[in-house]
Design a protein around this motif. Structure first.
Motif, mmCIF file in Angstrom:
data_model
loop_
_atom_site.group_PDB
_atom_site.id
_atom_site.type_symbol
_atom_site.label_atom_id
_atom_site.label_comp_id
_atom_site.label_asym_id
_atom_site.label_seq_id
_atom_site.Cartn_x
_atom_site.Cartn_y
_atom_site.Cartn_z
ATOM 1 N N GLY A 201 0.835 -1.198 0.000
ATOM 2 C CA GLY A 201 0.000 0.000 0.000
ATOM 3 C C GLY A 201 0.866 1.242 0.000
ATOM 4 N N ALA A 202 0.215 2.388 -0.005
ATOM 5 C CA ALA A 202 0.945 3.652 0.085
ATOM 6 C C ALA A 202 0.130 4.624 0.919
ATOM 7 C CB ALA A 202 1.194 4.235 -1.305
ATOM 8 N N LEU A 203 0.843 5.378 1.742
ATOM 9 C CA LEU A 203 0.228 6.471 2.491
ATOM 10 C C LEU A 203 0.548 7.756 1.743
ATOM 11 C CD1 LEU A 203 -1.114 7.628 5.141
ATOM 12 C CD2 LEU A 203 1.229 7.855 6.011
ATOM 13 N N ILE A 204 -0.478 8.530 1.434
ATOM 14 C CA ILE A 204 -0.274 9.806 0.731
ATOM 15 C C ILE A 204 -0.418 10.919 1.758
ATOM 16 C CG2 ILE A 204 -0.932 11.188 -1.288
ATOM 17 C CD1 ILE A 204 -0.323 8.151 -1.829
ATOM 18 N N ILE A 205 0.642 11.699 1.887
ATOM 19 C CA ILE A 205 0.663 12.785 2.871
ATOM 20 C C ILE A 205 0.517 14.100 2.112
ATOM 21 C CG2 ILE A 205 2.136 13.952 4.576
ATOM 22 C CD1 ILE A 205 3.385 11.181 5.139
ATOM 23 N N ASN A 206 -0.628 14.745 2.267
ATOM 24 C CA ASN A 206 -0.900 15.934 1.471
ATOM 25 C C ASN A 206 -0.543 17.236 2.180
ATOM 26 O OD1 ASN A 206 -1.833 14.619 -0.909
ATOM 27 N ND2 ASN A 206 -3.698 14.073 0.202
ATOM 28 N N ASP A 207 -0.024 17.121 3.394
ATOM 29 C CA ASP A 207 0.477 18.300 4.102
ATOM 30 C C ASP A 207 1.813 17.883 4.716
ATOM 31 O OD1 ASP A 207 1.129 20.282 5.952
ATOM 32 O OD2 ASP A 207 -0.992 20.707 6.393
ATOM 33 N N ALA A 208 2.866 18.579 4.320
ATOM 34 C CA ALA A 208 4.227 18.176 4.696
ATOM 35 C C ALA A 208 4.441 18.160 6.210
ATOM 36 C CB ALA A 208 5.244 19.102 4.023
ATOM 37 N N LYS A 209 3.536 18.775 6.971
ATOM 38 C CA LYS A 209 3.716 18.782 8.428
ATOM 39 C C LYS A 209 3.662 17.357 9.002
ATOM 40 C CE LYS A 209 -1.110 19.286 9.792
ATOM 41 N NZ LYS A 209 -2.215 20.144 10.090
ATOM 42 N N TRP A 210 3.094 16.414 8.254
ATOM 43 C CA TRP A 210 2.973 15.053 8.760
ATOM 44 C C TRP A 210 4.127 14.140 8.326
ATOM 45 C CZ3 TRP A 210 -2.636 16.073 7.546
ATOM 46 C CH2 TRP A 210 -3.374 16.265 8.733
ATOM 47 N N THR A 211 5.030 14.654 7.503
ATOM 48 C CA THR A 211 6.070 13.764 6.974
ATOM 49 C C THR A 211 6.938 13.206 8.095
ATOM 50 O OG1 THR A 211 6.064 14.969 4.900
ATOM 51 C CG2 THR A 211 7.991 13.596 5.346
ATOM 52 N N LEU A 212 7.474 14.056 8.937
ATOM 53 C CA LEU A 212 8.356 13.579 10.013
ATOM 54 C C LEU A 212 7.606 12.703 11.019
ATOM 55 C CD1 LEU A 212 11.179 13.540 11.137
ATOM 56 C CD2 LEU A 212 10.712 15.722 12.298
ATOM 57 N N PRO A 213 6.425 13.126 11.511
ATOM 58 C CA PRO A 213 5.675 12.223 12.393
ATOM 59 C C PRO A 213 5.386 10.858 11.748
ATOM 60 C CG PRO A 213 4.692 14.419 12.439
ATOM 61 C CD PRO A 213 5.784 14.460 11.407
ATOM 62 N N ALA A 214 5.108 10.853 10.441
ATOM 63 C CA ALA A 214 4.817 9.573 9.766
ATOM 64 C C ALA A 214 6.079 8.719 9.683
ATOM 65 C CB ALA A 214 4.248 9.824 8.379
ATOM 66 N N GLU A 215 7.207 9.352 9.449
ATOM 67 C CA GLU A 215 8.480 8.601 9.406
ATOM 68 C C GLU A 215 8.749 7.939 10.755
ATOM 69 O OE1 GLU A 215 11.224 11.088 6.195
ATOM 70 O OE2 GLU A 215 11.486 11.462 8.335
ATOM 71 N N ILE A 216 8.416 8.636 11.820
ATOM 72 C CA ILE A 216 8.663 8.106 13.172
ATOM 73 C C ILE A 216 7.734 6.924 13.450
ATOM 74 C CG2 ILE A 216 8.435 8.672 15.643
ATOM 75 C CD1 ILE A 216 9.517 11.530 14.806
ATOM 76 N N ILE A 217 6.450 7.077 13.117
ATOM 77 C CA ILE A 217 5.499 5.979 13.324
ATOM 78 C C ILE A 217 5.936 4.754 12.526
ATOM 79 C CG2 ILE A 217 3.136 5.208 12.829
ATOM 80 C CD1 ILE A 217 2.226 8.108 13.477
ATOM 81 N N ARG A 218 6.355 4.977 11.280
ATOM 82 C CA ARG A 218 6.727 3.864 10.401
ATOM 83 C C ARG A 218 7.976 3.136 10.884
ATOM 84 N NH1 ARG A 218 8.003 4.047 3.902
ATOM 85 N NH2 ARG A 218 9.592 5.564 4.400
ATOM 86 N N GLU A 219 8.896 3.867 11.517
ATOM 87 C CA GLU A 219 10.169 3.302 11.977
ATOM 88 C C GLU A 219 10.122 2.971 13.467
ATOM 89 O OE1 GLU A 219 12.831 2.040 10.915
ATOM 90 O OE2 GLU A 219 13.445 2.921 8.998
ATOM 91 N N LYS A 220 9.047 2.314 13.902
ATOM 92 C CA LYS A 220 8.907 1.793 15.268
ATOM 93 C C LYS A 220 8.978 2.876 16.349
ATOM 94 C CE LYS A 220 10.954 -1.539 12.634
ATOM 95 N NZ LYS A 220 11.723 -1.300 11.393
ATOM 96 N N GLY A 221 8.592 4.093 15.976
ATOM 97 C CA GLY A 221 8.615 5.157 16.972
ATOM 98 C C GLY A 221 10.005 5.742 17.205
ATOM 99 N N THR A 222 10.890 5.555 16.232
ATOM 100 C CA THR A 222 12.243 6.138 16.368
ATOM 101 C C THR A 222 12.482 7.193 15.286
ATOM 102 O OG1 THR A 222 13.404 4.683 14.814
ATOM 103 C CG2 THR A 222 13.079 3.836 17.065
ATOM 104 N N ASN A 223 13.556 7.971 15.483
ATOM 105 C CA ASN A 223 13.940 8.951 14.453
ATOM 106 C C ASN A 223 15.055 8.401 13.546
ATOM 107 O OD1 ASN A 223 15.833 8.974 16.445
ATOM 108 N ND2 ASN A 223 15.904 11.202 16.728
#
Ligand SMILES: *Cc1c(COP(=O)(O)O)cnc(C)c1O
Length: 384
Positions: A201-223
């Motif tokens: 699947g793919a998550l489409i992020i239409n507001d860049a403010k969510w890019t970093l939070p989404a990266e953290i969620i995707r990577e087990k809650g890490t940066n």
């Protein structure tokens, strides 16, 4: 029992769906093996993401394990809390609801329009309360929800709009690609969808403010993603998260598919059109009604559905087609009629259009190397 089932299986000549092989899948899989980097967010995943970002003109796309995973991430990103209400159709796949139920939300089901079976935008505003957090729309059969009124009412009441665009890749609403209209959206690349890598699947992020939070969620809650970009010197736990990455093997197959997206979807649109013409006569004789695609929507030929008079005739048509080796099938059993659906939504009004679609809708086979739809319609006519 088993031998009966096997006998039935061996007589299928036209399955309901079948994934397309675009051509470069094996070549890319070999490259993925040879590169000796197999985990998530690497070369092939990033190529898929770039291709989708260009196609959609979206600020950020993330390849994820499924549309289900993408919807779960969306629910986390908009911070759904226990007791929040989510407006959604009941005529949908369970994942649309589960993504929010997992966060403790209450479901508020709204009926669908009889022409597209998409959420009826005229019924949304009266379902809004002080607790409403988001509207989750589903573009059924790859045909757009009537998005302008939905976005307007969401703006007026300060609500998020999430698109379950599982079926809607390469579909448009007034020339705008589906998946880019809400705050967040998710596509599915499951085996049964137009573009597939088995499960994906793919998550489409239409507001860049969510890019970093989404990266953290995707990577087990890490940066970890920031660490790999050299933005931090160590990576660590920074918040709640999970593992929403896909292996390079999945992304290798997906890239081959995405590079052929226009070819694959145009071929499906052709088949859809052939069905539509071939069924015109049966509709004019009152035997069925055909699927509707409003003129301002461009669909992707994901599903061809018809509506029959009742469940008995539908079940008999399914059976008779099956005897001819053709697999046609019903679709969603409304969520609000299930035990869990009722428990998650409290009191739910009747949803007559939804219930009728659950009882009377029939989907016809549609896949890229299928026999001529006219031949299927000929058999359908005999079965009616
Ligand atoms: C297929 C589908 C999903 C689930 O997609 P997965 O990639 O299998 O998680 C969700 N919603 C709708 C409307 C679908 O058609």
């Amino acid at each position: 029992m088993n031998s009966t089932l096997n006998a039935l299986k061996s007589t299928i000549t036209v399955p309901f769906s079948r994934p397309t092989i675009a051509g470069k899948e094996l070549e890319y899989l070999q490259q993925a093996l040879d590169q000796r980097r197999w985990s998530g967010d690497q070369i092939f995943s990033q190529k898929c993401e770039q291709l989708l970002e260009t196609l959609l003109a979206a600020p950020k796309v993330m390849v994820v394990p499924s549309c289900t995973a993408g919807l779960e991430m969306a629910a986390m990103l908009i911070d759904v809390q226990p007791g929040d209400e989510i407006i959604l159709p009941s005529f949908t796949f369970v994942s649309t609801a589960n993504a929010f139920v997992l966060r403790g939300a209450k479901l508020v089901f709204v009926d669908v329009r009889p022409d597209t079976l998409n959420i009826d935008e005229r019924l949304i505003e009266s379902a809004i309360t002080a607790k409403t957090k988001a509207i989750c729309v589903v573009h059924y059969a790859g045909v757009s929800v009537e998005m302008n009124p939905v976005l307007e009412v969401a703006k007026k009441h300060g609500l998020y709009v999430i698109e379950d665009a599982a079926q809607a890749i390469d579909s448009f609403y007034f020339d705008r690609p589906l998946g880019t209209l809400g705050d967040l959206a998710a596509f599915s690349f499951h085996e049964t969808k137009n573009i597939s890598c088995g499960e994906g699947g793919a998550l489409i992020i239409n507001d860049a403010k969510w890019t970093l939070p989404a990266e953290i969620i995707r990577e087990k809650g890490t940066n970890r993603s920031q660490f790999f970009r050299g933005e931090v010197d160590k990576y660590t736990w920074v918040g709640p998260g999970s593992s929403y990455l896909t292996s390079e093997f999945t992304s290798a197959v997906l890239l081959a598919q995405l590079e052929s997206i226009k070819k694959i979807c145009d071929a499906r649109r052709d088949l859809w059109q052939k069905y539509h013409l071939a069924l015109e006569d049966l509709e004019s004789r009152g035997k069925l009604s055909r699927q509707v695609v409003p003129s301002h929507c461009k669909a992707n030929g994901h599903i061809y559905w018809i509506m029959l008079e009742g469940p008995d005739i539908r079940d008999s048509v399914i059976k008779k087609l099956r005897e001819q080796g053709i697999v046609a099938t019903f679709h969603y059993q409304s969520l609000h009629t299930t035990k869990i659906g009722r428990a998650q939504s409290g009191i739910c009004n009747e949803l007559p259009v939804t219930e009728n679609a659950s009882d009377c809708l029939l989907r016809l086979p549609l896949y890229n190397d299928m026999p001529n739809p006219e031949a299927i319609v000929e058999q359908l006519a005999k079965a009616l």
